[in-house]
Design a protein around this motif. Sequence first.
Motif, PDB file in Angstrom:
ATOM      1  N   VAL A  80       7.221   6.116   8.003  1.00  0.00           N
ATOM      2  CA  VAL A  80       5.920   5.905   7.352  1.00  0.00           C
ATOM      3  C   VAL A  80       5.973   4.781   6.333  1.00  0.00           C
ATOM      4  O   VAL A  80       5.268   3.771   6.452  1.00  0.00           O
ATOM      5  N   VAL A  81       6.804   4.950   5.306  1.00  0.00           N
ATOM      6  CA  VAL A  81       6.820   3.993   4.202  1.00  0.00           C
ATOM      7  C   VAL A  81       7.384   2.649   4.642  1.00  0.00           C
ATOM      8  O   VAL A  81       6.836   1.595   4.317  1.00  0.00           O
ATOM      9  N   ASN A  82       8.440   2.657   5.393  1.00  0.00           N
ATOM     10  CA  ASN A  82       9.093   1.408   5.795  1.00  0.00           C
ATOM     11  C   ASN A  82       8.521   0.881   7.115  1.00  0.00           C
ATOM     12  O   ASN A  82       9.237   0.612   8.071  1.00  0.00           O
ATOM     13  N   THR A  83       7.203   0.746   7.157  1.00  0.00           N
ATOM     14  CA  THR A  83       6.532   0.201   8.334  1.00  0.00           C
ATOM     15  C   THR A  83       5.633  -0.954   7.906  1.00  0.00           C
ATOM     16  O   THR A  83       5.202  -1.021   6.747  1.00  0.00           O
ATOM     17  N   PRO A  84       5.327  -1.872   8.816  1.00  0.00           N
ATOM     18  CA  PRO A  84       4.516  -3.044   8.441  1.00  0.00           C
ATOM     19  C   PRO A  84       3.125  -2.701   7.924  1.00  0.00           C
ATOM     20  O   PRO A  84       2.579  -3.411   7.073  1.00  0.00           O
ATOM     21  N   GLY A  85       2.528  -1.618   8.439  1.00  0.00           N
ATOM     22  CA  GLY A  85       1.162  -1.300   8.038  1.00  0.00           C
ATOM     23  C   GLY A  85       1.035  -0.458   6.785  1.00  0.00           C
ATOM     24  O   GLY A  85      -0.079  -0.227   6.312  1.00  0.00           O
ATOM     25  N   TRP A  86       2.172   0.005   6.223  1.00  0.00           N
ATOM     26  CA  TRP A  86       2.093   0.890   5.066  1.00  0.00           C
ATOM     27  C   TRP A  86       1.471   0.206   3.854  1.00  0.00           C
ATOM     28  O   TRP A  86       0.707   0.830   3.106  1.00  0.00           O
ATOM     29  N   ALA A  87       1.742  -1.071   3.644  1.00  0.00           N
ATOM     30  CA  ALA A  87       1.192  -1.780   2.486  1.00  0.00           C
ATOM     31  C   ALA A  87      -0.333  -1.805   2.548  1.00  0.00           C
ATOM     32  O   ALA A  87      -1.015  -1.602   1.531  1.00  0.00           O
ATOM     33  N   ALA A  88      -0.888  -2.045   3.752  1.00  0.00           N
ATOM     34  CA  ALA A  88      -2.343  -2.067   3.891  1.00  0.00           C
ATOM     35  C   ALA A  88      -2.932  -0.675   3.666  1.00  0.00           C
ATOM     36  O   ALA A  88      -3.986  -0.530   3.025  1.00  0.00           O
ATOM     37  N   VAL A  89      -2.259   0.362   4.196  1.00  0.00           N
ATOM     38  CA  VAL A  89      -2.729   1.734   3.994  1.00  0.00           C
ATOM     39  C   VAL A  89      -2.681   2.106   2.516  1.00  0.00           C
ATOM     40  O   VAL A  89      -3.609   2.720   1.977  1.00  0.00           O
ATOM     41  N   GLN A  90      -1.614   1.744   1.851  1.00  0.00           N
ATOM     42  CA  GLN A  90      -1.472   2.039   0.423  1.00  0.00           C
ATOM     43  C   GLN A  90      -2.572   1.370  -0.379  1.00  0.00           C
ATOM     44  O   GLN A  90      -3.132   1.961  -1.302  1.00  0.00           O
ATOM     45  N   GLN A  91      -2.904   0.125  -0.032  1.00  0.00           N
ATOM     46  CA  GLN A  91      -3.938  -0.601  -0.755  1.00  0.00           C
ATOM     47  C   GLN A  91      -5.318   0.002  -0.500  1.00  0.00           C
ATOM     48  O   GLN A  91      -6.162   0.060  -1.395  1.00  0.00           O
ATOM     49  N   ALA A  92      -5.558   0.491   0.727  1.00  0.00           N
ATOM     50  CA  ALA A  92      -6.880   0.998   1.089  1.00  0.00           C
ATOM     51  C   ALA A  92      -7.107   2.434   0.658  1.00  0.00           C
ATOM     52  O   ALA A  92      -8.251   2.832   0.402  1.00  0.00           O
ATOM     53  N   PHE A  93      -6.033   3.249   0.569  1.00  0.00           N
ATOM     54  CA  PHE A  93      -6.196   4.669   0.301  1.00  0.00           C
ATOM     55  C   PHE A  93      -5.537   5.142  -0.989  1.00  0.00           C
ATOM     56  O   PHE A  93      -5.918   6.199  -1.509  1.00  0.00           O
ATOM     57  N   PHE A  94      -4.567   4.420  -1.486  1.00  0.00           N
ATOM     58  CA  PHE A  94      -3.790   4.900  -2.640  1.00  0.00           C
ATOM     59  C   PHE A  94      -3.692   3.813  -3.714  1.00  0.00           C
ATOM     60  O   PHE A  94      -2.610   3.495  -4.192  1.00  0.00           O
ATOM     61  N   ASN A  95      -4.834   3.266  -4.086  1.00  0.00           N
ATOM     62  CA  ASN A  95      -4.878   2.221  -5.101  1.00  0.00           C
ATOM     63  C   ASN A  95      -5.011   2.867  -6.481  1.00  0.00           C
ATOM     64  O   ASN A  95      -6.063   3.443  -6.791  1.00  0.00           O
ATOM     65  N   PRO A  96      -3.991   2.809  -7.333  1.00  0.00           N
ATOM     66  CA  PRO A  96      -4.052   3.496  -8.632  1.00  0.00           C
ATOM     67  C   PRO A  96      -5.183   3.002  -9.525  1.00  0.00           C
ATOM     68  O   PRO A  96      -5.820   3.802 -10.229  1.00  0.00           O
ATOM     69  N   GLU A  97      -5.448   1.701  -9.504  1.00  0.00           N
ATOM     70  CA  GLU A  97      -6.495   1.149 -10.371  1.00  0.00           C
ATOM     71  C   GLU A  97      -7.867   1.691  -9.985  1.00  0.00           C
ATOM     72  O   GLU A  97      -8.645   2.123 -10.848  1.00  0.00           O
TER      73      GLU A  97
END
Length: 257
Positions: A19-36
């Motif tokens: 999950v975490v070490n995949t190419p799409g994780w950064a985009a998912v994190q930005q779209a669903f888990f943005n702390p700001e």
Amino acid sequence: MLLAIASTLVFAVLVWATVVNTPGWAAVQQAFFNPEIALRSLPRVWDGFLFNLQVLGISVVTVGISALLLASLRTLRGPVFFPVRALVAAYTDIFRGLPFIIVAYLIGFGLPTILQARIPPLWLGVLAITLTYSAYVSEVIRAGIEAVHPSQRLAARALGLGYVQTLRRIVLPQALRKMTPPLMNDFISMQKDVGLVSILGAVDAVRAANIEASQTYNFTPYIVAGILFILLAIPSIRLADWYTARLREREQTGSAL
């Protein structure tokens, strides 16, 4: 203990690798888990969540009273009460079969049209939840009542107790032990379904998250709302697990509650 630690580490490595070490994780994190965005949307989502808690608090009372009444009518003895039992059975069949979202639409948009009046979303939500969950809870209560051995009821009647006195003093206290775990599960389900009152026009946690998401073009507010509902459910889930384990332990040891 060592085996548990080892299995946990293996699971963590698998999650990181798949999950975490995949190419799409950064985009998912930005779209669903943005702390700001989560911090920015929290006040509005929290205000909406308080509305959900209002609906839940009132519904717990209305569902409990309605379900107890329905279960009592369903357990009436004698052929003279057959029409009453048939009506209650039809009610529970209908509202257990209908998806809650359809009930919410029927109540939220049909009832104000029939009455030609504007009804606050709070009471529309309470009514929709009461109609649906009183059907489920009444069947749990009925099953608990019927699980009590008939000799208990006969002994109470032999002592001169009436139907209501027998139900209140003899049957329900014994049935409560059987009913509590499934009732807790229904309560947990109710906690989730109060999030659907947003379709009635109420600005609850889900609708507030929708507003924030439309302004930020980000799905993080939905995650914030989901976390609030999870935090609400966890104490009930843990309490249900604890009570179920305690009940099982006492039944296995032969002691009385």
